[in-house]
Write a protein that holds these residues in place. Structure first.
Motif, PDB file in Angstrom:
ATOM      1  N   ALA A 141      -6.410  -2.848   3.091  1.00 38.85           N
ATOM      2  CA  ALA A 141      -5.486  -1.731   2.825  1.00 38.85           C
ATOM      3  C   ALA A 141      -4.073  -2.092   3.298  1.00 38.85           C
ATOM      4  CB  ALA A 141      -5.976  -0.462   3.511  1.00 38.85           C
ATOM      5  N   GLU A 142      -3.983  -2.745   4.472  1.00 40.82           N
ATOM      6  CA  GLU A 142      -2.656  -3.142   4.984  1.00 40.82           C
ATOM      7  C   GLU A 142      -1.966  -4.081   3.998  1.00 40.82           C
ATOM      8  OE1 GLU A 142      -4.131  -3.125   9.606  1.00 40.82           O
ATOM      9  OE2 GLU A 142      -3.074  -4.913   8.908  1.00 40.82           O
ATOM     10  N   LEU A 143      -2.733  -5.048   3.484  1.00 42.55           N
ATOM     11  CA  LEU A 143      -2.149  -6.016   2.544  1.00 42.55           C
ATOM     12  C   LEU A 143      -1.767  -5.339   1.237  1.00 42.55           C
ATOM     13  CD1 LEU A 143      -4.489  -9.048   3.286  1.00 42.55           C
ATOM     14  CD2 LEU A 143      -2.031  -8.914   3.745  1.00 42.55           C
ATOM     15  N   SER A 144      -2.612  -4.434   0.784  1.00 39.43           N
ATOM     16  CA  SER A 144      -2.308  -3.710  -0.462  1.00 39.43           C
ATOM     17  C   SER A 144      -0.998  -2.938  -0.318  1.00 39.43           C
ATOM     18  CB  SER A 144      -3.477  -2.777  -0.780  1.00 39.43           C
ATOM     19  OG  SER A 144      -3.177  -1.999  -1.893  1.00 39.43           O
ATOM     20  N   GLN A 145      -0.811  -2.330   0.863  1.00 43.85           N
ATOM     21  CA  GLN A 145       0.426  -1.568   1.093  1.00 43.85           C
ATOM     22  C   GLN A 145       1.657  -2.472   1.082  1.00 43.85           C
ATOM     23  OE1 GLN A 145      -0.785   0.503   4.601  1.00 43.85           O
ATOM     24  NE2 GLN A 145      -1.715   2.157   3.417  1.00 43.85           N
ATOM     25  N   LEU A 146       1.458  -3.758   1.346  1.00 49.12           N
ATOM     26  CA  LEU A 146       2.580  -4.716   1.316  1.00 49.12           C
ATOM     27  C   LEU A 146       2.819  -5.258  -0.096  1.00 49.12           C
ATOM     28  CD1 LEU A 146       1.685  -6.751   4.530  1.00 49.12           C
ATOM     29  CD2 LEU A 146       3.613  -5.186   4.252  1.00 49.12           C
TER      30      LEU A 146
END
Ligand SMILES: Cc1cc2nc3c(=O)[nH]c(=O)nc-3n(C[C@H](O)[C@H](O)[C@H](O)COP(=O)(O)O)c2cc1C
Length: 195
Positions: A141-146
């Motif tokens: 999720a963190e990477l997707s938000q980036l």
């Protein structure tokens, strides 16, 4: 000529990697291939393929494939000044997902991915694990938000695949679509008006 970085790590699903590479090697592209140690081992374990030998075979096709040393942080692909169109890591282990999400860049693979994020270029990860823990889900999720594309190795069955090859082709085609590479790896959904 488009420049693409392809990474392979030690998650299961090396067949997806082989199919994507086969398709890419048929096109006029500059491809930088980076394998983690475990990625090479799982590739050989699952498919019998040895990366160096296979890269030599692909290099007889149209694309130029450069097999990078994962320990060599002096490679051009370790820098933002290397203009790269897209990077895909497939399959991508949860360990590599967590390293990238944590900004840990001790190998060429994770450094190149970090550069793609900082330069706001296209980065596609093809994770494979089941079940997924909360750690895995949080990191993705963190990477997707980036802006990173999380494209899990999840084949669809609505095309009524008859062979393993068709199932692999589905995921490979989705990966190639995500980096705008023409391909006929899978049958596209044509719609169905009959309910
Ligand atoms: C045969 C085999 C299959 C594996 N499959 C997976 C998998 O599907 N997903 C995953 O996250 N790790 C999987 N692992 C564990 C990873 O290889 C391990 O976490 C490794 O440290 C990943 O390192 P890397 O990301 O540097 O390649 C597998 C290991 C083996 C030996």
């Amino acid at each position: 000529m488009k420049k693409i970085i392809i990474g392979i790590t030690g998650a299961s699903g090396s067949a997806y990697f082989l199919r994507v590479m086969e398709a890419l090697s048929q096109q006029e592209l500059e491809i930088h291939l980076i394998a983690s140690d475990q990625g090479r081992k799982v590739l050989t374990y699952e498919t019998g393929v040895i990366l160096e030998e296979q890269a030599r075979l692909w290099n007889k096709n149209r694309a130029g494939i450069i097999l990078e040393d994962n320990e060599n942080l002096f490679s051009p692909v370790a820098s933002g000044s290397f203009r790269c169109d897209a990077m895909v890591i497939l399959p991508c282990s949860m360990s590599t997902v967590a390293e990238i999400a944590g900004g840990i860049t001790k190998t060429l693979l994770t450094r190149a991915a970090d550069v793609m994020i900082k330069e706001r270029r296209r980065l596609v990860l093809v994770p494979r694990e089941t079940p997924l823990s909360t750690i895995h889900l949080k990191k993705m999720a963190e990477l997707s938000q980036l802006g990173v594309t999380i494209l899990p190795a999840m084949p669809g069955f609505y095309g009524h695949p008859q062979t393993l090859d068709e199932i692999i082709g589905f995921v490979a085609g989705k990966v190639l679509d995500s980096i705008e590479i023409e391909n006929d790896c899978y049958q596209r959904w044509q719609g169905n008006y009959e309910k």
